[in-house]
Scaffold this active site. Structure first.
Site, PDB file in Angstrom:
ATOM      1  N   ASN A   1       0.737  -0.991   0.060  1.00  0.00           N
ATOM      2  CA  ASN A   1       0.183  -0.061  -0.128  1.00  0.00           C
ATOM      3  C   ASN A   1       0.940   1.366  -0.094  1.00  0.00           C
ATOM      4  O   ASN A   1       2.344   1.358   0.497  1.00  0.00           O
ATOM      5  CB  ASN A   1      -1.210   0.204   1.121  1.00  0.00           C
ATOM      6  N   ALA A   2       0.176   2.243  -0.738  1.00  0.00           N
ATOM      7  CA  ALA A   2       0.921   4.229  -0.086  1.00  0.00           C
ATOM      8  C   ALA A   2       0.528   4.137   0.884  1.00  0.00           C
ATOM      9  O   ALA A   2      -0.775   4.480   1.022  1.00  0.00           O
ATOM     10  CB  ALA A   2       0.547   4.773  -2.117  1.00  0.00           C
TER      11      ALA A   2
ATOM     12  N   LYS B   1      -3.187   3.777   2.233  1.00  0.00           N
ATOM     13  CA  LYS B   1      -3.248   3.796   3.644  1.00  0.00           C
ATOM     14  C   LYS B   1      -3.572   5.704   4.028  1.00  0.00           C
ATOM     15  O   LYS B   1      -2.705   6.038   4.140  1.00  0.00           O
ATOM     16  CB  LYS B   1      -2.575   3.304   4.521  1.00  0.00           C
TER      17      LYS B   1
ATOM     18  N   LYS C   1      -3.394   8.685   7.016  1.00  0.00           N
ATOM     19  CA  LYS C   1      -3.591   8.021   8.704  1.00  0.00           C
ATOM     20  C   LYS C   1      -4.521   9.404   8.154  1.00  0.00           C
ATOM     21  O   LYS C   1      -5.147  10.887   7.849  1.00  0.00           O
ATOM     22  CB  LYS C   1      -1.919   9.344   8.523  1.00  0.00           C
TER      23      LYS C   1
ATOM     24  N   GLU D   1      -7.304   1.012  11.096  1.00  0.00           N
ATOM     25  CA  GLU D   1      -6.253   0.720  11.564  1.00  0.00           C
ATOM     26  C   GLU D   1      -6.408   1.214  13.194  1.00  0.00           C
ATOM     27  O   GLU D   1      -6.131   2.385  13.077  1.00  0.00           O
ATOM     28  CB  GLU D   1      -5.052   0.516  11.425  1.00  0.00           C
TER      29      GLU D   1
ATOM     30  N   ASP E   1      -2.499  -3.147  15.634  1.00  0.00           N
ATOM     31  CA  ASP E   1      -1.273  -2.472  15.527  1.00  0.00           C
ATOM     32  C   ASP E   1      -1.010  -2.490  16.654  1.00  0.00           C
ATOM     33  O   ASP E   1       0.227  -3.093  17.636  1.00  0.00           O
ATOM     34  CB  ASP E   1      -1.354  -1.004  14.189  1.00  0.00           C
TER      35      ASP E   1
ATOM     36  N   LYS F   1       4.943  -5.981  12.000  1.00  0.00           N
ATOM     37  CA  LYS F   1       6.414  -5.407  12.297  1.00  0.00           C
ATOM     38  C   LYS F   1       6.996  -6.104  12.758  1.00  0.00           C
ATOM     39  O   LYS F   1       7.358  -6.234  14.564  1.00  0.00           O
ATOM     40  CB  LYS F   1       6.251  -4.018  12.993  1.00  0.00           C
TER      41      LYS F   1
END
Length: 345
Positions: free
Chosen positions: A122-123, A149, A151, A206, A230, A252
């Site tokens: 994704n960007a 995605k 923010k 998210e 996350d 992650k």
């Protein structure tokens, strides 16, 4: 086993709850195992992992243990819950050496049927005005990304809804839109956001709530908009997160203590009906390559947050996993696909 410390400037400084970050600092780890050299990376990020000083102290202790009792004992010295970045460095070097010794890529070391071409990514579109957000979203789609995605969470819910609405109008219905709130909302605000996002085709939000509120996340999803965890991995065990009724988990490897841990959790997530999404913590080339291999070893993986090389103004080596048309290349060659000599060995 040896350590090389590095400092890499960011292209644009990053503002976080723990202060302004202008560079990424960490360590390249290298050691001999099974007749070859493996390399790893330990790049801690405040708020997500241990501090740089704690990471260095843990790695130094692990070095001493390695010299006395070998790599297995050194790895056991490192607790993924308290020094995940340090453990990531040594675990990655060990996995790199194992895969090299076996003559396979790390992705195929995890899964012999793993693909070797590329994985979707994704960007990420940062917080900004409606105009800035729309412009960045259009540019990403023009570059070949079909998953964005956005923010959110800094502005009011109403403002974020307007930004998402404008992006949907600008990019059309065929582009996947995700929203990342970084735990900024309370339950009432999150419910309002989810209701407004539903007709806009938002795939998931998210971390809409603080990391401590697993129960709240489980209660949020609706038939249209999903929920992803996350930051929750910083507050809860992987088992607790996977026991929560959410739609996706953001993995992650640097936060989870290594690529092996991340891949194991990804497979367990799939077994639980939860989609695993692999991302970086704005890592250098070695850790990014490892994360790409993890994603490549997840069958039919959804777009991941791995297109982060351009956040760094400099790197440890040439980008081993370049992005093109919304996909990131899986590094070729055995192990990580990075020549140890290029990063100091």
């Amino acid at each position: 086993m040896t350590l090389n410390r590095f400092t890499l400037p960011l292209t644009t400084p990053l503002s976080t709850a723990h202060g302004r970050i202008e560079s990424r600092e960490g360590f390249v780890v290298g050691f001999e195992h099974r007749g070859t050299v493996g390399v790893g990376e330990a790049t801690p990020l405040p708020g997500w992992t241990e501090s740089l000083d704690d990471c260095e102290a843990a790695l130094t202790t692990a070095l001493e243990t390695y010299a006395e009792r070998g790599h297995s004992a050194a790895l056991l010295e490192l607790d993924a819950a308290t020094v995940p970045a340090a453990r990531h460095g040594i675990a990655t070097a060990l996995l790199d050496a194992d895969a090299r010794a076996d003559g396979v890529s790390l992705a195929r070391w995890f899964d012999p049927d793993a693909g070797t071409g590329s994985v979707p990514v994704n960007a990420t579109v940062g917080d900004g005005s409606v105009e800035e957000t729309t412009r960045a979203a259009r540019a990403a789609v023009d570059d070949g990304f079909d998953c964005l995605k956005l923010k959110a969470g800094v502005r009011s819910v109403a403002d974020d809804v307007e930004r998402v609405r404008a992006v949907r109008a600008a990019v059309g219905d065929d582009v996947t839109i995700r929203v990342d709130a970084n735990g900024a909302w309370d339950r009432d605000s999150a419910r309002r956001a989810f209701e407004a996002f539903a007709p806009l085709g938002v795939a998931y939000v998210e971390q809409p709530l603080p990391a401590t509120d697993l129960d709240g996340h489980a209660a949020l999803g609706n038939e249209t908009v999903g929920v992803a965890i996350d930051e929750g991995f910083c507050e809860h065990t992987a088992a607790a997160v996977l026991a929560t009724d959410v739609d996706a988990v953001i993995l992650k490897p640097m936060v989870l203590g290594g690529p092996g841990n991340a891949h194991t959790i990804a497979m367990r997530a799939r077994e639980s009906g939860i989609e695993p999404i692999v991302t970086t913590t704005i890592d250098a080339a070695v850790a990014r390559a490892a994360a790409v291999h993890v994603a490549a070893a997840i069958p039919a993986v959804e777009p991941c947050g791995l297109a982060t090389a351009d956040a760094l103004a400099d790197d440890l080596t040439d980008d081993p996993a370049p992005v093109s048309d919304g996909r990131i290349a899986v590094p070729e060659g055995d192990g990580l696909g990075i020549d140890p000599e290029e990063v100091g060995w």
